[in-house]
Motif scaffolding. Structure first.
Motif, PDB file in Angstrom:
ATOM      1  N   LEU A 218       8.886  57.779  55.120  1.00  6.26           N
ATOM      2  CA  LEU A 218       9.579  58.812  56.191  1.00  6.26           C
ATOM      3  C   LEU A 218       8.731  60.230  55.817  1.00  6.26           C
ATOM      4  O   LEU A 218       9.183  61.062  56.814  1.00  6.26           O
ATOM      5  CB  LEU A 218      10.921  59.015  55.653  1.00  6.26           C
ATOM      6  N   PHE A 219       7.975  60.434  54.799  1.00  7.96           N
ATOM      7  CA  PHE A 219       7.430  61.824  54.645  1.00  7.96           C
ATOM      8  C   PHE A 219       6.130  61.448  54.167  1.00  7.96           C
ATOM      9  O   PHE A 219       5.659  60.241  53.736  1.00  7.96           O
ATOM     10  CB  PHE A 219       8.126  62.308  53.663  1.00  7.96           C
ATOM     11  N   PHE A 220       5.311  62.345  54.473  1.00 12.33           N
ATOM     12  CA  PHE A 220       3.794  62.470  53.946  1.00 12.33           C
ATOM     13  C   PHE A 220       3.235  63.705  53.862  1.00 12.33           C
ATOM     14  O   PHE A 220       3.849  64.696  54.193  1.00 12.33           O
ATOM     15  CB  PHE A 220       2.766  61.624  54.700  1.00 12.33           C
ATOM     16  N   TYR A 221       2.598  64.069  52.535  1.00 11.74           N
ATOM     17  CA  TYR A 221       1.836  65.606  52.365  1.00 11.74           C
ATOM     18  C   TYR A 221       0.831  65.424  51.544  1.00 11.74           C
ATOM     19  O   TYR A 221       0.572  64.554  51.097  1.00 11.74           O
ATOM     20  CB  TYR A 221       3.078  66.154  51.258  1.00 11.74           C
ATOM     21  N   ASN A 222      -0.007  66.583  51.704  1.00  9.37           N
ATOM     22  CA  ASN A 222      -1.207  66.576  50.839  1.00  9.37           C
ATOM     23  C   ASN A 222      -0.985  67.308  49.624  1.00  9.37           C
ATOM     24  O   ASN A 222      -0.405  68.605  49.458  1.00  9.37           O
ATOM     25  CB  ASN A 222      -2.395  67.426  51.584  1.00  9.37           C
ATOM     26  N   PRO A 223      -1.082  66.716  48.240  1.00 11.16           N
ATOM     27  CA  PRO A 223      -0.504  67.103  47.150  1.00 11.16           C
ATOM     28  C   PRO A 223      -1.271  68.569  46.854  1.00 11.16           C
ATOM     29  O   PRO A 223      -0.807  69.320  45.819  1.00 11.16           O
ATOM     30  CB  PRO A 223      -0.935  66.048  46.032  1.00 11.16           C
ATOM     31  N   LYS A 224      -2.287  68.701  47.292  1.00 13.81           N
ATOM     32  CA  LYS A 224      -3.004  69.849  47.261  1.00 13.81           C
ATOM     33  C   LYS A 224      -2.422  71.323  47.755  1.00 13.81           C
ATOM     34  O   LYS A 224      -2.917  72.417  47.218  1.00 13.81           O
ATOM     35  CB  LYS A 224      -4.619  69.938  47.469  1.00 13.81           C
TER      36      LYS A 224
END
Length: 195
Positions: A166-172
């Motif tokens: 349901l979510f995504f992100y760039n950890p940087k």
């Protein structure tokens, strides 16, 4: 008597229009040699699950000459909007990452905690900010490339078969501890997907 004839004629016209519209609303596909439910799903932009359900299939066996009813799919404008989001969010990411971004949007549409349409999910606001950075910075308005459209087609065919991201992100670049606390479903390229 004239009123009765007029009413009968109006009813007949309405019925003809309604049934003609109803008949054209269903697309029928005749299976060709070498096709699978997966390739047919991708071609029409529908999920394999919905295609099986529409045709009362318990398995994935199809045969040349068999006629399948194709369930309704998203509109061309929704497909374009989703492809533009994929293009803006996943530029430079592998194809699987682009499919996963489109899948997140579709999963949100299907989830009770999110809006019910692609447009509403993409333009959803919370705390004064849009859910997706490209909406906030205007990159959503850039045209999508062919690979982004292909990723949307793949995500539509795959709909309901994934791990529920349901979510995504760039950890940087992600600053949200809340987002980072979500269970990770997969990492593809520079994106972490979670639910």
């Amino acid at each position: 008597m004239k009123k009765l004839k007029k009413l009968a004629l109006t009813s007949a016209c309405f019925a003809a229009f309604f049934f003609a519209k109803e008949a054209s609303a269903s697309t029928i596909h005749e299976v060709k040699r070498g096709e699978s439910l997966w390739t047919i799903s991708k071609h029409y932009g529908v999920s394999v699950i919905e295609l099986k359900k529409q045709n009362k299939k318990r398995d994935s066996f199809i045969f040349p000459g068999e006629k399948l009813v194709i369930p309704s799919t998203i509109s061309p404008s929704e497909k374009d909007l989703l492809a533009r989001l994929v293009h803006a969010e996943a530029k430079g990411e592998p194809f699987a990452g682009k499919v996963a971004v489109a899948t997140v949007v579709l999963n949100r549409v299907d989830h009770p905690d999110f809006p019910d349409t692609i447009r509403e999910v993409i333009y959803e606001r919370s705390g004064g900010h849009y859910a997706f950075t490209p909406v906030q910075n205007g990159a959503i308005n850039e045209p999508a490339d062919r690979e982004s459209y292909r990723a949307v087609e793949e995500a539509l065919a795959f709909r309901g078969l994934g791990n529920g991201s349901l979510f995504f992100y760039n950890p940087k670049t992600a600053k949200s501890n809340w987002l980072r606390s979500k269970p990770v479903t997969v990492v593809i390229g520079n994106h972490v997907f979670a639910k």
